[in-house]
Design a protein around this motif. Sequence first.
Motif, short mmCIF file in Angstrom:
data_model
loop_
_atom_site.label_atom_id
_atom_site.label_comp_id
_atom_site.label_asym_id
_atom_site.label_seq_id
_atom_site.Cartn_x
_atom_site.Cartn_y
_atom_site.Cartn_z
N PRO A 73 10.63 -21.22 17.71
CA PRO A 73 9.29 -20.73 17.32
C PRO A 73 8.30 -20.88 18.46
N SER A 74 7.24 -20.13 18.39
CA SER A 74 6.22 -20.17 19.43
C SER A 74 5.44 -21.49 19.38
N LEU A 75 4.70 -21.74 20.44
CA LEU A 75 3.98 -23.01 20.54
C LEU A 75 2.93 -23.15 19.44
N TRP A 76 2.22 -22.06 19.13
CA TRP A 76 1.18 -22.16 18.11
C TRP A 76 1.77 -22.47 16.74
N LEU A 78 4.54 -24.27 16.26
CA LEU A 78 4.90 -25.68 16.28
C LEU A 78 3.68 -26.58 16.11
N VAL A 79 2.56 -26.17 16.71
CA VAL A 79 1.33 -26.96 16.53
C VAL A 79 0.89 -26.93 15.09
N THR A 80 1.02 -25.77 14.44
CA THR A 80 0.65 -25.65 13.03
C THR A 80 1.51 -26.56 12.16
N VAL A 81 2.79 -26.63 12.46
CA VAL A 81 3.69 -27.50 11.70
C VAL A 81 3.36 -28.96 11.94
N ALA A 82 3.03 -29.30 13.20
CA ALA A 82 2.76 -30.69 13.54
C ALA A 82 1.49 -31.21 12.88
N LEU A 101 -0.56 -44.31 10.98
CA LEU A 101 -0.37 -43.65 12.27
C LEU A 101 1.12 -43.44 12.58
N VAL A 102 1.93 -44.45 12.30
CA VAL A 102 3.37 -44.34 12.57
C VAL A 102 4.01 -43.28 11.68
N LEU A 103 3.66 -43.29 10.40
CA LEU A 103 4.24 -42.31 9.48
C LEU A 103 3.80 -40.88 9.84
N GLY A 104 2.55 -40.73 10.21
CA GLY A 104 2.07 -39.39 10.59
C GLY A 104 2.79 -38.87 11.82
N ALA A 105 2.98 -39.72 12.83
CA ALA A 105 3.69 -39.30 14.03
C ALA A 105 5.14 -38.98 13.73
N ALA A 106 5.76 -39.79 12.87
CA ALA A 106 7.16 -39.55 12.53
C ALA A 106 7.33 -38.24 11.78
N VAL A 107 6.41 -37.95 10.85
CA VAL A 107 6.50 -36.70 10.09
C VAL A 107 6.32 -35.50 11.02
N SER A 108 5.37 -35.58 11.94
CA SER A 108 5.16 -34.47 12.88
C SER A 108 6.39 -34.24 13.74
N ALA A 109 6.97 -35.33 14.26
CA ALA A 109 8.15 -35.19 15.12
C ALA A 109 9.33 -34.62 14.35
N LEU A 110 9.55 -35.09 13.13
CA LEU A 110 10.68 -34.59 12.34
C LEU A 110 10.51 -33.12 11.98
N LEU A 111 9.30 -32.72 11.66
CA LEU A 111 9.08 -31.31 11.32
C LEU A 111 9.30 -30.40 12.53
N VAL A 112 8.80 -30.81 13.69
CA VAL A 112 8.99 -30.00 14.89
C VAL A 112 10.47 -29.91 15.25
N ILE A 113 11.17 -31.04 15.24
CA ILE A 113 12.60 -31.04 15.58
C ILE A 113 13.39 -30.21 14.57
N GLY A 114 13.05 -30.34 13.28
CA GLY A 114 13.75 -29.57 12.26
C GLY A 114 13.52 -28.08 12.41
N PHE A 115 12.28 -27.69 12.75
CA PHE A 115 11.98 -26.28 12.95
C PHE A 115 12.79 -25.71 14.11
N ILE A 116 12.86 -26.45 15.20
CA ILE A 116 13.60 -25.97 16.37
C ILE A 116 15.09 -25.91 16.08
N ALA A 117 15.62 -26.92 15.41
CA ALA A 117 17.07 -26.95 15.13
C ALA A 117 17.49 -25.86 14.16
N ALA A 118 16.57 -25.45 13.26
CA ALA A 118 16.91 -24.43 12.26
C ALA A 118 16.77 -23.02 12.78
N THR A 119 16.25 -22.83 13.99
CA THR A 119 16.08 -21.48 14.50
C THR A 119 17.43 -20.85 14.84
N PRO A 120 17.58 -19.55 14.64
CA PRO A 120 18.87 -18.89 14.91
C PRO A 120 19.13 -18.76 16.40
#
Length: 209
Positions: A73-76, A78-82, A101-120
């Motif tokens: 996905p594009s950078l914008w 990924l920022v929206t997901v984060a 703060l820790v939970l928020g950072a972890a959720v952002s990182a997991l969402l970004v990684i999941g979005f990238i891994a799920a891309t075709p």
Amino acid sequence: EAAPAPVPPGPPLPRPVSPALAAPQPAPRIPRTRIPGPHRGVNGPSSGIGPPMSLMHTPATDARPRYRERLAPSLWLLVTVAVAGPMVSLVFVPIGSTIALVLGAAVSALLVIGFIAATPVVSVEGTELRAGRAHIDVSFLGHPLALTGADARDARGPGLPARGWHLIRGGIDGVVVVPNIDPDDPIDAWTISTRTPDRLAAAIRRAQG
């Protein structure tokens, strides 16, 4: 009457040599390697007699893909997901700012990684074109067309075939359209998003030979 003086012995006579041994012997012939059965070597068909290296040479095949691209996905986007991470952290602020703060950072990182891994992934491996989970042999495809700009927008919009198969991703400008020439396949064409349409089209042409 005096006896005759003895005759001194002369040089020894040469030993008789057999004619077969005296004749020069030809050098032994070294037979060429024989491989049973017909073979097709690098120089064409062979009956099995000849230099073994020509018959047994097997060129190494390159198993690496001719083309591979992950439609991340594009950078914008990924920022929206984060942004979901700070929202989660606000929920846990009453418990503790550090935990939030820790939970928020972890959720952002997991969402970004999941979005990238799920891309075709779009790839050309051997003689097969893969776009996500779909795949087709390039022998059933026609000449690929690489499009960018206004032509690509038209191919993704009004020009999208009604009976075609497509893999379209927002934020990716380039498109490759490949007609399907298989008469038994109801799909007319493949429309695939790509950031490098020229390279994808060239890889398909190379795979087609």
